[in-house]
Design a protein around this motif. Structure first.
Motif, PDB file in Angstrom:
ATOM      1  N   GLN A  77       4.091  21.279  -2.849  1.00 39.48           N
ATOM      2  CA  GLN A  77       5.206  21.293  -3.785  1.00 39.48           C
ATOM      3  C   GLN A  77       5.872  19.923  -3.750  1.00 39.48           C
ATOM      4  OE1 GLN A  77       6.422  25.829  -2.499  1.00 39.48           O
ATOM      5  NE2 GLN A  77       8.028  24.489  -3.162  1.00 39.48           N
ATOM      6  N   SER A  78       6.489  19.581  -4.872  1.00 41.60           N
ATOM      7  CA  SER A  78       7.210  18.300  -4.899  1.00 41.60           C
ATOM      8  C   SER A  78       8.556  18.389  -4.208  1.00 41.60           C
ATOM      9  CB  SER A  78       7.407  17.848  -6.360  1.00 41.60           C
ATOM     10  OG  SER A  78       8.167  18.829  -7.067  1.00 41.60           O
ATOM     11  N   SER A  79       9.092  19.621  -4.045  1.00 40.85           N
ATOM     12  CA  SER A  79      10.338  19.824  -3.306  1.00 40.85           C
ATOM     13  C   SER A  79      10.372  21.269  -2.802  1.00 40.85           C
ATOM     14  CB  SER A  79      11.557  19.532  -4.189  1.00 40.85           C
ATOM     15  OG  SER A  79      11.626  20.453  -5.253  1.00 40.85           O
ATOM     16  N   TYR A  80      11.166  21.462  -1.755  1.00 43.38           N
ATOM     17  CA  TYR A  80      11.279  22.786  -1.142  1.00 43.38           C
ATOM     18  C   TYR A  80      12.751  23.110  -0.955  1.00 43.38           C
ATOM     19  CZ  TYR A  80       6.364  21.962   0.103  1.00 43.38           C
ATOM     20  OH  TYR A  80       5.020  21.703   0.082  1.00 43.38           O
ATOM     21  N   ASN A  81      13.132  24.360  -1.243  1.00 40.95           N
ATOM     22  CA  ASN A  81      14.493  24.844  -0.989  1.00 40.95           C
ATOM     23  C   ASN A  81      14.430  25.767   0.218  1.00 40.95           C
ATOM     24  OD1 ASN A  81      15.933  23.638  -3.266  1.00 40.95           O
ATOM     25  ND2 ASN A  81      14.726  25.029  -4.547  1.00 40.95           N
ATOM     26  N   THR A 149      19.781  16.997   1.421  1.00 39.71           N
ATOM     27  CA  THR A 149      18.369  16.807   1.087  1.00 39.71           C
ATOM     28  C   THR A 149      17.721  15.851   2.082  1.00 39.71           C
ATOM     29  OG1 THR A 149      18.803  17.170  -1.258  1.00 39.71           O
ATOM     30  CG2 THR A 149      16.750  16.033  -0.678  1.00 39.71           C
ATOM     31  N   LEU A 150      16.564  16.279   2.650  1.00 35.11           N
ATOM     32  CA  LEU A 150      15.783  15.445   3.561  1.00 35.11           C
ATOM     33  C   LEU A 150      14.445  15.131   2.918  1.00 35.11           C
ATOM     34  CD1 LEU A 150      16.389  17.302   6.952  1.00 35.11           C
ATOM     35  CD2 LEU A 150      17.566  15.261   6.091  1.00 35.11           C
ATOM     36  N   THR A 151      13.999  13.872   2.986  1.00 34.43           N
ATOM     37  CA  THR A 151      12.709  13.460   2.434  1.00 34.43           C
ATOM     38  C   THR A 151      11.703  13.308   3.572  1.00 34.43           C
ATOM     39  OG1 THR A 151      13.802  12.303   0.628  1.00 34.43           O
ATOM     40  CG2 THR A 151      11.492  11.727   1.083  1.00 34.43           C
ATOM     41  N   VAL A 152      10.571  14.040   3.438  1.00 35.42           N
ATOM     42  CA  VAL A 152       9.512  14.019   4.456  1.00 35.42           C
ATOM     43  C   VAL A 152       8.313  13.279   3.884  1.00 35.42           C
ATOM     44  CG1 VAL A 152       7.965  15.399   5.873  1.00 35.42           C
ATOM     45  CG2 VAL A 152      10.311  16.184   5.441  1.00 35.42           C
ATOM     46  N   GLN A 153       7.717  12.395   4.686  1.00 36.30           N
ATOM     47  CA  GLN A 153       6.543  11.629   4.281  1.00 36.30           C
ATOM     48  C   GLN A 153       5.346  12.029   5.135  1.00 36.30           C
ATOM     49  OE1 GLN A 153       6.623   7.280   3.177  1.00 36.30           O
ATOM     50  NE2 GLN A 153       5.532   7.113   5.135  1.00 36.30           N
ATOM     51  N   ALA A 154       4.172  12.216   4.440  1.00 37.29           N
ATOM     52  CA  ALA A 154       2.908  12.508   5.135  1.00 37.29           C
ATOM     53  C   ALA A 154       1.978  11.324   4.929  1.00 37.29           C
ATOM     54  CB  ALA A 154       2.287  13.787   4.603  1.00 37.29           C
ATOM     55  N   THR A 155       1.400  10.748   6.021  1.00 41.26           N
ATOM     56  CA  THR A 155       0.555   9.553   5.964  1.00 41.26           C
ATOM     57  C   THR A 155      -0.771   9.843   6.633  1.00 41.26           C
ATOM     58  OG1 THR A 155       2.555   8.203   6.115  1.00 41.26           O
ATOM     59  CG2 THR A 155       0.447   7.101   6.515  1.00 41.26           C
ATOM     60  N   ASP A 156      -1.925   9.411   5.954  1.00 41.38           N
ATOM     61  CA  ASP A 156      -3.243   9.636   6.564  1.00 41.38           C
ATOM     62  C   ASP A 156      -3.677   8.394   7.340  1.00 41.38           C
ATOM     63  OD1 ASP A 156      -4.103   7.760   4.748  1.00 41.38           O
ATOM     64  OD2 ASP A 156      -5.179   9.187   3.474  1.00 41.38           O
ATOM     65  N   ASP A 157      -4.947   8.401   7.844  1.00 42.15           N
ATOM     66  CA  ASP A 157      -5.440   7.319   8.687  1.00 42.15           C
ATOM     67  C   ASP A 157      -5.552   5.991   7.945  1.00 42.15           C
ATOM     68  OD1 ASP A 157      -5.547   8.901  10.834  1.00 42.15           O
ATOM     69  OD2 ASP A 157      -7.716   9.277  10.775  1.00 42.15           O
ATOM     70  N   ASP A 159      -3.376   4.920   5.876  1.00 47.01           N
ATOM     71  CA  ASP A 159      -2.006   4.596   5.481  1.00 47.01           C
ATOM     72  C   ASP A 159      -1.700   5.004   4.047  1.00 47.01           C
ATOM     73  OD1 ASP A 159      -1.405   3.541   7.945  1.00 47.01           O
ATOM     74  OD2 ASP A 159      -2.047   1.510   7.411  1.00 47.01           O
ATOM     75  N   LEU A 160      -2.497   5.923   3.491  1.00 46.46           N
ATOM     76  CA  LEU A 160      -2.146   6.527   2.206  1.00 46.46           C
ATOM     77  C   LEU A 160      -1.141   7.631   2.469  1.00 46.46           C
ATOM     78  CD1 LEU A 160      -5.711   6.717   0.610  1.00 46.46           C
ATOM     79  CD2 LEU A 160      -3.970   4.930   0.326  1.00 46.46           C
ATOM     80  N   SER A 161      -0.120   7.766   1.668  1.00 47.25           N
ATOM     81  CA  SER A 161       0.958   8.700   1.960  1.00 47.25           C
ATOM     82  C   SER A 161       1.438   9.428   0.728  1.00 47.25           C
ATOM     83  CB  SER A 161       2.118   7.953   2.615  1.00 47.25           C
ATOM     84  OG  SER A 161       2.661   7.004   1.718  1.00 47.25           O
ATOM     85  N   ALA A 162       2.217  10.491   1.004  1.00 47.82           N
ATOM     86  CA  ALA A 162       2.889  11.269  -0.045  1.00 47.82           C
ATOM     87  C   ALA A 162       4.222  11.734   0.496  1.00 47.82           C
ATOM     88  CB  ALA A 162       2.033  12.457  -0.464  1.00 47.82           C
ATOM     89  N   THR A 163       5.194  11.995  -0.356  1.00 43.64           N
ATOM     90  CA  THR A 163       6.519  12.440   0.069  1.00 43.64           C
ATOM     91  C   THR A 163       6.914  13.699  -0.670  1.00 43.64           C
ATOM     92  OG1 THR A 163       7.614  11.056  -1.576  1.00 43.64           O
ATOM     93  CG2 THR A 163       7.244  10.083   0.606  1.00 43.64           C
ATOM     94  N   THR A 164       7.845  14.428  -0.085  1.00 38.94           N
ATOM     95  CA  THR A 164       8.435  15.614  -0.716  1.00 38.94           C
ATOM     96  C   THR A 164       9.855  15.764  -0.210  1.00 38.94           C
ATOM     97  OG1 THR A 164       8.121  17.944  -1.218  1.00 38.94           O
ATOM     98  CG2 THR A 164       7.714  17.258   1.053  1.00 38.94           C
ATOM     99  N   ASN A 165      10.694  16.507  -0.942  1.00 47.08           N
ATOM    100  CA  ASN A 165      12.099  16.711  -0.566  1.00 47.08           C
ATOM    101  C   ASN A 165      12.302  18.130  -0.076  1.00 47.08           C
ATOM    102  OD1 ASN A 165      12.925  14.104  -1.309  1.00 47.08           O
ATOM    103  ND2 ASN A 165      13.170  14.716  -3.451  1.00 47.08           N
ATOM    104  N   PHE A 166      13.091  18.248   1.027  1.00 46.32           N
ATOM    105  CA  PHE A 166      13.526  19.549   1.526  1.00 46.32           C
ATOM    106  C   PHE A 166      15.020  19.657   1.276  1.00 46.32           C
ATOM    107  CE2 PHE A 166       9.498  19.339   3.618  1.00 46.32           C
ATOM    108  CZ  PHE A 166       9.101  20.662   3.754  1.00 46.32           C
ATOM    109  N   ILE A 167      15.398  20.601   0.384  1.00 50.49           N
ATOM    110  CA  ILE A 167      16.815  20.824   0.079  1.00 50.49           C
ATOM    111  C   ILE A 167      17.280  21.964   0.988  1.00 50.49           C
ATOM    112  CG2 ILE A 167      18.471  21.434  -1.713  1.00 50.49           C
ATOM    113  CD1 ILE A 167      16.344  20.430  -3.754  1.00 50.49           C
ATOM    114  N   LEU A 168      18.132  21.599   1.988  1.00 46.06           N
ATOM    115  CA  LEU A 168      18.560  22.551   3.010  1.00 46.06           C
ATOM    116  C   LEU A 168      19.942  23.091   2.677  1.00 46.06           C
ATOM    117  CD1 LEU A 168      17.473  20.710   6.296  1.00 46.06           C
ATOM    118  CD2 LEU A 168      16.193  22.386   4.944  1.00 46.06           C
TER     119      LEU A 168
END
Length: 860
Positions: A77-81, A149-157, A159-168
């Motif tokens: 998902q592009s964002s999570y609540n 809102t917290l932004t989390v980043q996922a990075t592979d070996d 150094d390709l990455s993706a981000t998503t937002n967690f709305i707490l």
């Protein structure tokens, strides 16, 4: 240089090449590792190099092939609540993100938080994506936001990455209060006044709208009796319904439970209260005291002690300082500050204008904290006849040992406040050694007794003064006996010694330390030779005299020299030693021609005759002993051997078996008590042994039972040491040794067990009386041929060796006969034994001698 290559795996050689010039490894042109199917993700190149002469050891180069990634990770998902509760550091916000992200390359994903305003309140696990509070998060109105809102980043070996937002959305929870200063401990002084603050409890509530209240948890006797707590402020104060007394309170430490709470939660903690002791003043057991005494000299006791009259509420206060409060007549009295001992400060006379009949003393006792208690003490002083007072005792003087009889050592003085009295003096102890004249002059009556080593080293002379009616108190003159250096002494002035042969290293005297003693216990004695004889040396510490070389036959015999014993103070004494060198052990061994002929018949009627000569005929100066041995073999062969040894007896010195020895004895041991029994031995069983003890007034020796006992009238002085010298003789040889008796005062704890001074009885060897000739054992050992086991061994060897020799010859002959019957026509060899064992194999030859164990046999 030439490089040598080995690829691992071998298939790597089809994909890679090594340039010998540039020394580079590269993929072969036209190949692609992934598309061409390189079989491994790792490979090795094993490389060595040589210069045409030498070659290096191989080295291993590891290569790792990195797979090229082209696809970045993707969040589902592009964002999570997400709704979570507020919490404390460590509480979980999101359990894991592993299922929320994918990667087509199956690469390893690493998670991280992008910095934002409140991101520092959170932390994320880089491997699992688990998110937790990194610190306490409280959403009270005056606290932190409830939505962020917290932004989390996922990075592979790659150094390709993706981000998503967690709305707490963070839900506010009512939280329990907490103590700020409990658990804790505090002290309450005994006798604390009501209202005194003991402790203030402090707490906080994360929910600022909550109101806190305080109370005791299950209050018990101590709390109900002595304490109260303010429910709003938490202040604990003294609420005393009875005295808080440290000495009677039990227990003195109490753990009190305290509760703090709001409308939702309560918390409990412990306050430990210690009741501490407070110094309280001492007091006398009575409000006043009185005592009656008489006029008298300074120092007369008025009150022996005040210790039993003073008490203190503080159990630990047991030592007080005593004093007299200043007043008109206080100067006439003196008090001991440690125990309240009150005496006249000066002679209290009969003039009532100066020395009143009654005096009131105000006595004060002060404890260790400086608090005081006082009491009046009435002293009534009646007129009475007073005795004399010795004025210069107690005293201590130094006196050298052995001071001459008649020497004046001290003069005692005394005063008497009664006019016209004549004072004389008397001595109540040691009156056989010292005397005192009527006018107080003390002198020595028997100086010979005053020996530092045997007499008491501290002497207390009890002296009194007498005015014709009254005696003074006993006063002590302490005499410290001083040690004076005295020379060492030998037991005799001359020693005659006989030694064997005079060989290098041989002992003349094994030790002079038993022949010379020093009256001074701690003195060290060294030994020397005054006229050094040729080839003789001495050990300075032990006094061992030895031959430093073979004694020349041309040198004087007997040799006479003087031995000197010198103590650490330089005093010395000497003795003459006469040494006669003889060849006592004159052993002659001769091989006399003696022959015997033995005829032996074996099973096949063959006759073997052996003549035995030179059978170890050894002649020694020992008694004649003869043994005949007969040996019979399996074939009834009989062999006889007769051995004769000539042995003559030699006298040996007697010895003490339990001396030297040290024993302890109490000073009040009754006369006649047996304290030790001497034990001796003599290798010569027929010798008559005589034991004597050097005369000593304190002890007796019974020459029949060899017992040592305390003499009648003996004065055993405590801490004294007696050394009793004993001699043992068989008429030819004499030995000596000592028994040391240490005297202890009755009641002293004696921990030292009796111990032997030497492990070798009669260590010095046999010594004779003045002018006598004696023969000590060299090195303290018995002559070899005087020992029964040596004689027995000689006899056994003389019997067994010839018998075994004959038996062997018979066996040889029997085997030879058996060999004759074998089918060997040329007689060149024998079946059982070599020809060399059969020198008489041909009957026509003359007997041939066979040697065996120093004997010669003739076989036909």
């Amino acid at each position: 240089m030439t490089f040598h290559l080995t690829w691992d795996p071998i298939s790597a050689a089809g994909f890679f090449t090594f340039n010998q010039t540039s020394q580079q490894v590269s993929v072969k042109p036209g190949l692609h590792l992934k598309s061409d199917g390189f079989p491994s993700s790792n490979f090795s190149l094993i490389l060595s190099v040589d210069d045409g002469i030498l070659r290096t050891l191989p080295v291993n180069i590891e290569f790792k092939i990195k797979v090229e990634l082209t696809h970045p990770p993707v969040f589902s998902q592009s964002s999570y609540n997400k709704q979570v509760n507020e919490g404390k550091a460590g509480d979980v916000v999101i359990p894991s993100l592993m299922n929320s992200v994918t990667d087509k390359d199956n690469s390893i994903i690493t998670f991280s938080l992008i910095n934002s305003t409140y991101s520092h309140y959170f932390t994320i696990n880089s491997t699992t994506g688990k998110m937790i509070y990194s610190r306490d998060y409280d959403t009270d109105p005056n606290g932190l936001p409830s939505t962020l809102t917290l932004t989390v980043q996922a990075t592979d070996d790659s150094d390709l990455s993706a981000t998503t937002n967690f709305i707490l959305t963070i839900v506010n929870l009512n939280q329990q209060p907490e103590f700020l200063n409990l658990p804790n401990s505090t002290n309450i002084p005994e006798n604390a006044l009501t209202g005194g603050v003991v402790f203030t409890v402090s707490a906080r509530d994360p929910d600022t709208t909550d109101t806190l209240t305080y109370k005791f948890l299950n209050p018990k006797s101590f709390v109900n009796t002595y304490l109260t707590i303010d429910s709003q402020s938490g202040v604990i104060t003294v609420n005393r319904t009875k005295d808080l007394d440290y000495e009677t309170l039990d227990p003195k430490t109490v753990s009190i439970g305290i509760i703090v709470g709001n409308t939702h939660h309560t918390v409990e903690e412990i306050l430990t209260v210690h009741v501490v002791n407070v110094n309280e003043p001492p007091y006398f057991t009575s409000t006043s005291y009185n005592v009656t005494t008489t006029t008298g000299p300074a120092g007369r006791i008025i009150v022996n002690s005040l210790v039993e009259l003073v008490q203190d509420p503080d159990l630990t206060d047991t030592v007080f300082t005593y004093s007299l409060m200043p007043d008109v007549y206080t100067h006439l009295f003196q008090i001991d500050s440690s125990n309240g001992h009150i005496v006249f400060a000066e002679d209290y006379g009969t003039n009532r204008t100066i020395y009143p009949k009654e005096v009131i003393l105000v006595v004060r006792a002060t404890d260790s904290g400086g608090l005081q208690g006082e009491v009046p003490y009435l002293v009534i002083i009646n007129l009475e006849e007073q005795g004399p007072v010795i004025t210069n005792l107690p005293d201590t003087i130094q006196l050298n040992e052995n001071t001459a009889t008649g020497t004046v050592i001290y003069t005692v003085t005394a005063t008497d406040i009664n006019p016209g009295d004549t004072v004389t003096f008397r001595m109540q102890s040691f009156d056989t050694v010292f005397s005192i004249s009527p006018d107080g002059v003390i002198s020595i009556t028997n100086g010979s007794i005053l020996n530092y080593e045997t007499f008491e080293q501290t002497i207390n002379l009890e002296i009194t003064a007498f005015d014709g009616v009254l005696f003074s108190n006993v006063s002590i003159l302490t005499v410290k006996l001083q040690d004076v250096n005295e020379p060492p002494t030998f037991t005799q002035t001359q020693y005659n010694i006989t030694v064997d042969e005079g060989k290098t290293g041989q002992s003349v005297v094994s030790s002079l330390s038993q022949l010379a003693s020093d009256p001074d216990i701690n003195d060290t004695v060294v030994f020397s030779l005054a006229n050094i004889a040729s080839g003789v040396s001495i050990d300075q510490s032990l006094g061992r005299i030895t031959f430093s070389m073979d004694y020349p036959s041309t040198s004087p015999n007997p040799a006479v020299f003087m031995v000197i014993a010198t103590d650490s103070g330089g005093l010395s004494s000497s003795a003459t030693v006469t040494v006669t060198i003889v060849n006592i052990m004159n052993t002659t061994t001769s091989v006399n021609e003696a022959s015997t002929e033995t005829t032996t018949r074996v099973l096949d009627e063959t006759t073997v005759t052996m003549t035995i000569v030179n059978i170890m005929n050894t002649t020694t100066s020992v008694n004649e002993a003869s043994t005949e041995t007969t040996t019979r073999g399996q074939d009834d062969t009989t062999l006889s051997t007769k051995t004769t040894s000539d042995v003559s007896p030699q006298n040996r010195a007697p010895q003490f078996t339990n001396l030297p020895q040290t024993i302890t004895l109490l000073s009040d041991t009754p006369a006649g008590t047996v304290i030790f029994t001497i034990e001796t031995s003599d290798p010569d069983v027929n010798d008559v042994i005589t034991v004597k003890m050097a005369t000593d007034a304190a002890f007796n020796f019974d020459t029949n039972s060899y017992t040592v006992s305390v003499s009648n009238g003996a004065m055993l002085t405590s801490n004294a040491t007696y050394r009793l010298l004993f001699t043992v003789t068989d008429g030819q040889y004499t030995g000596s040794s000592t028994l040391t008796v240490q005297i202890y005062l009755t009641g002293d704890r004696v921990t030292d067990k009796p111990t032997a001074e030497s492990t070798t009885p009669n260590d010095v060897g046999a010594t004779g009386a003045t002018g006598a000739t004696v023969k000590p054992n060299p090195e303290g050992a018995e002559p070899l041929f005087n020992r029964p086991w040596v004689i027995s061994a000689i006899v056994v060897v003389a019997i067994i060796v010839p018998s075994l020799t004959i038996l062997v010859i018979c066996i040889i002959c029997r085997r030879r006969n058996t060999a004759d019957k074998d089918e060997y026509s040329d007689d060149q060899s024998m079946k059982t034994l070599p020809m060399s064992f059969y020198p008489s194999y041909h009957p026509e030859r003359e007997p041939v001698p066979i040697s065996f164990d120093n004997a010669v046999y003739y076989a036909k």
